[in-house]
Design a protein around this motif. Sequence first.
Motif, PDB file in Angstrom:
ATOM      1  N   PRO A   1       0.816  -1.237   0.000  1.00 32.09           N
ATOM      2  CA  PRO A   1       0.000   0.000   0.000  1.00 32.09           C
ATOM      3  C   PRO A   1       0.840   1.274   0.000  1.00 32.09           C
ATOM      4  N   LYS A   2       2.125   1.183   0.388  1.00 34.44           N
ATOM      5  CA  LYS A   2       2.971   2.380   0.390  1.00 34.44           C
ATOM      6  C   LYS A   2       3.252   2.890  -1.026  1.00 34.44           C
ATOM      7  N   LEU A   3       3.081   1.993  -2.031  1.00 34.20           N
ATOM      8  CA  LEU A   3       3.293   2.420  -3.401  1.00 34.20           C
ATOM      9  C   LEU A   3       2.257   3.451  -3.839  1.00 34.20           C
ATOM     10  N   LYS A   4       1.064   3.402  -3.224  1.00 37.56           N
ATOM     11  CA  LYS A   4       0.017   4.361  -3.563  1.00 37.56           C
ATOM     12  C   LYS A   4       0.413   5.780  -3.124  1.00 37.56           C
ATOM     13  N   SER A   5       1.015   5.915  -1.934  1.00 36.33           N
ATOM     14  CA  SER A   5       1.452   7.240  -1.480  1.00 36.33           C
ATOM     15  C   SER A   5       2.557   7.785  -2.389  1.00 36.33           C
ATOM     16  N   PHE A   6       3.496   6.917  -2.821  1.00 37.55           N
ATOM     17  CA  PHE A   6       4.538   7.373  -3.757  1.00 37.55           C
ATOM     18  C   PHE A   6       3.926   7.819  -5.078  1.00 37.55           C
ATOM     19  N   ALA A   7       2.913   7.070  -5.560  1.00 38.66           N
ATOM     20  CA  ALA A   7       2.248   7.461  -6.805  1.00 38.66           C
ATOM     21  C   ALA A   7       1.534   8.804  -6.649  1.00 38.66           C
TER      22      ALA A   7
ATOM     23  N   SER B   1      -2.937  -2.396  -5.266  1.00 37.42           N
ATOM     24  CA  SER B   1      -2.906  -2.350  -3.807  1.00 37.42           C
ATOM     25  C   SER B   1      -4.194  -1.792  -3.231  1.00 37.42           C
ATOM     26  N   VAL B   2      -4.985  -1.094  -4.072  1.00 33.72           N
ATOM     27  CA  VAL B   2      -6.274  -0.562  -3.629  1.00 33.72           C
ATOM     28  C   VAL B   2      -7.409  -1.483  -4.037  1.00 33.72           C
TER      29      VAL B   2
END
Length: 785
Positions: free
Chosen positions: A338-344, A410-411
């Motif tokens: 899920p941390k990839l969503k914040s980077f995106a 991830s979402v």
Amino acid sequence: MANVTDLQTKYTKLAQEYSKLRAQNQVLKKGVVDEQANSASLKDQLKQRDQSLRKQEQEMDSLTFRNQQLAKRVELLQEELAASEAKGKKGKNKGDSPSQHGLQTQSVFNEDLRKKIEENERLHIQFYEADEQHKKRESELRLRLEELQRDSEQHQAVVDGLTTKYMETIERLQNDKARLEVKTQSLDREAKECRLRTEECQQQLKRCQAELNRQVKQSSSVIQEKVPFNDTKIIDYNSLNVPAHNRRHQVKARDVSGQALSFLQDLVAALLNFHSYTEQRVHIYPLDSSIELISPLNQKFSQYLHENAAYVRPLEESFLQLHQSITEDTVTILETTPKLKSFADNFSSYTHFLQKILPYQLKSFEEECEAPLCTVALSAKNRELQKDMKRMTSVFEKLQSYINLLALPSVRQDAMPHSSTSAVFTQLAAYLHSLHDATKEMSKHYNQKASLEQELPTVTQKLCTTTDCLLGSLGSLTSSTGKIATFFSNNLDFFTSSGYSPRGSTLTINPLQAENMLANKKKAAAYIQAIKKPRPQSVPYTEALSNRRILTSSTESREGLTQQVQQSQEKIARLEQEKEHWLLEAQLGKVRLEKENQRIADLEAQLAATLAGSPSTQAIITGISAQTLEEAETEQKAAGKETTLCTSLVGMLCTTPTVEHVGDEESREQLIKTHYMARVGELTTQLQISDSKAVHFYSECRALAKRLAFAEKSREALSDEIKEANQKFSNLQDELATIKRSYEDQLSMMSDHLCSMNETLTKQREEIDTLKLGTKGNAKKNKGR
């Protein structure tokens, strides 16, 4: 042999002549060049001599003209002198005045003539100087007028070009506005349709929920008793389909994320330096903010560039959190990061920042092109840099879309299949190489621009230092993007590999299976640690599943069994009572049977005794038979009063103890047996009907539950679409407002610029008119003189 020697001698002679001619040719070339130089110098000298000759001829003409005037003046004076002498002679002849008077008159005339000659010479010198100054001033004013005319023509051409450009821009914006209005209207219609559909879906959902609640209430008891839980048919929850933990994949993912973090830190540092030095350059060139005020456009651009750290720093922080979340004890796939969503999201915000500053960057380059000392080559480099900035921004937009696609699983777990993921990674690698090419081209063009700017006479040391720092940041940016592109291409096979997949399936795992995997890993670690301790024997999965099914079914039917036991106990009590009743009936029947047997024996004895007697005995037999019939009838009547009513849980049976039925035990048992068999058949059919209804209700409940889940998913998807549409609509409105505001600002700036240019042109025209009037006045004065 002689021919060969002749040829060699001829060849040597030809070579010698060729070398002589070549040397003479060089001397002749040098002589021609010298003669050309001499001829050019002689031509220059000739031109100078011609110019000096023309000047001398002009001076000669002016002197001859002046001499002619002086000669005429002398002639007039001589005529006046002669006239005065003649008058003096007449006076002398008449004797009116003495000779002394004539001498005085002559001396006065001589003095007057001398003063006139001096004044004429002085006036001639002043006239010549004034004429020279007038000619010089006139040539200067003509040159200035030509220069001003050229500038006015250039400014008029620039104004015309800008007018046509902005008229085209206004038309394009009006077309875009109309298209956006049509698009907003269509989006409004779609939003209304989506609202209506959501309302209908909500109503259907409410109806389905009410129907499901009603059916669940009706069939919950039957399902609890008849349908035990069995997880062998559900692949997602079956522990046999959970893959094993891949520690090697995790170590590789940790190493790759660490390398990517170091490269990203270099990229972030390069971007920070690039934006900061760009801000410093805006304050220095084309106008120095310490000396004069820079344009409002560059002020706004500098303000936006000053905020670059708020968009660039979160990239490093979010990726650091992503790297820290990847350990050897986790499961690293797109669905479980899920941390990839914040980077995106942070990358999207930085891309929006680049889109926001792009128009200001392009206008800044245009202002540099409009500078007074900007050359054609420098303008061409500025246009190339504008193209490079547009290309880099478009590449960042493409990277943003693909990174958002990678962050989507991830979402939502069903967002993207594995084949699409491989294609996304491949495209991402290609656009990273495109980013490296764009930064490399921009660095090359900036280097060429810096070399051209150093040749300008107004370049300061501060501008040179800032440009060198900017070039260094572009070099580090090019290096970091190249390293990232190479790193991504080298690890593309690792990115596109699945790493984890369930047994017998090529699909990727979901977060629930990942949790099961980690739980199984912990259990395995605990099992290995406690391997030396005594442990209970493991149970096979099928046996454990059957035991669970039995336990669940027995637990669910415990209350039903207790109720059945109570009902069975009540039935046993009633049946005991009936048993006692039937035992009494049987004893009475036995007593009656014994009496009847005794009576029959007595009657048979009497009959045997009478058969041996006289015929008169027939009447006695008939009387006896009649008497026995009457007794039987009376007994039957008495027995009819004693009719028993037998009731039980399974039915009701009426018995009348007649003579004919007392001994008919077999028929009575047959009747009871048929009654119980019919009752058992009815109960069996009712049980089968109830079982079939329960199964039907269970299947309907499952179908309705699936429909409810699909309705929920569709409602969520529709709500997401509505949110996205509203967000797009708001973004479009914001973009339209910003575009309107920016173009209004630009038009106001252009109108101000045109006003200032018109003012300067009017001032120049007024100066030209005043100079023309001054020259005309001087010419008239000279003519009057």
